[in-house]
Design a protein around this motif. Structure first.
Motif, short mmCIF file in Angstrom:
data_model
loop_
_atom_site.label_atom_id
_atom_site.label_comp_id
_atom_site.label_asym_id
_atom_site.label_seq_id
_atom_site.Cartn_x
_atom_site.Cartn_y
_atom_site.Cartn_z
N TYR A 191 -10.43 -32.38 -37.11
CA TYR A 191 -9.15 -32.38 -37.80
C TYR A 191 -9.10 -31.30 -38.87
O TYR A 191 -8.14 -30.53 -38.97
CB TYR A 191 -8.90 -33.76 -38.41
N LEU A 192 -10.15 -31.19 -39.66
CA LEU A 192 -10.20 -30.18 -40.72
C LEU A 192 -10.24 -28.76 -40.14
O LEU A 192 -9.63 -27.84 -40.68
CB LEU A 192 -11.40 -30.42 -41.63
N ALA A 231 -7.47 -25.80 -40.71
CA ALA A 231 -7.85 -24.46 -41.15
C ALA A 231 -7.27 -23.40 -40.21
O ALA A 231 -6.74 -22.38 -40.66
CB ALA A 231 -9.36 -24.34 -41.23
N ASN A 232 -7.33 -23.66 -38.90
CA ASN A 232 -6.76 -22.73 -37.93
C ASN A 232 -5.25 -22.63 -38.09
O ASN A 232 -4.67 -21.55 -38.00
CB ASN A 232 -7.11 -23.14 -36.51
N ASN A 292 -3.07 -19.29 -38.93
CA ASN A 292 -1.97 -18.87 -38.06
C ASN A 292 -0.68 -18.73 -38.85
O ASN A 292 0.09 -17.78 -38.64
CB ASN A 292 -1.78 -19.86 -36.91
N LEU A 293 -0.42 -19.65 -39.76
CA LEU A 293 0.79 -19.56 -40.58
C LEU A 293 0.76 -18.34 -41.49
O LEU A 293 1.77 -17.66 -41.67
CB LEU A 293 0.98 -20.83 -41.40
N LYS A 294 -0.42 -18.05 -42.06
CA LYS A 294 -0.55 -16.86 -42.90
C LYS A 294 -0.23 -15.60 -42.09
O LYS A 294 0.46 -14.70 -42.56
CB LYS A 294 -1.96 -16.74 -43.47
#
Length: 52
Positions: free
Chosen positions: A8-9, A13-14, A18-20
């Motif tokens: 989950y963590l 993080a991924n 991806n959002l960045k």
């Protein structure tokens, strides 16, 4: 930490990375489309061009 928590963590993080990237890419495309000006600067530039 169990495997589910780790997975989950790692997924969070991924997602964050991806959002960045999406935000960075969108900003880069927007600036290129607006001739490297901010949206406010581009609007003022267009206003000056069309009213002269």
């Amino acid at each position: 930490m169990n495997y589910c928590t780790y997975t989950y963590l790692k997924a969070l993080a991924n997602l964050r990375l991806n959002l960045k990237y999406i935000i960075w890419y969108s900003t880069k495309r927007r600036k290129l489309r607006l001739k490297r000006m901010s949206p406010a600067q581009y609007q003022a530039h267009c206003y000056r061009e069309f009213n002269n």
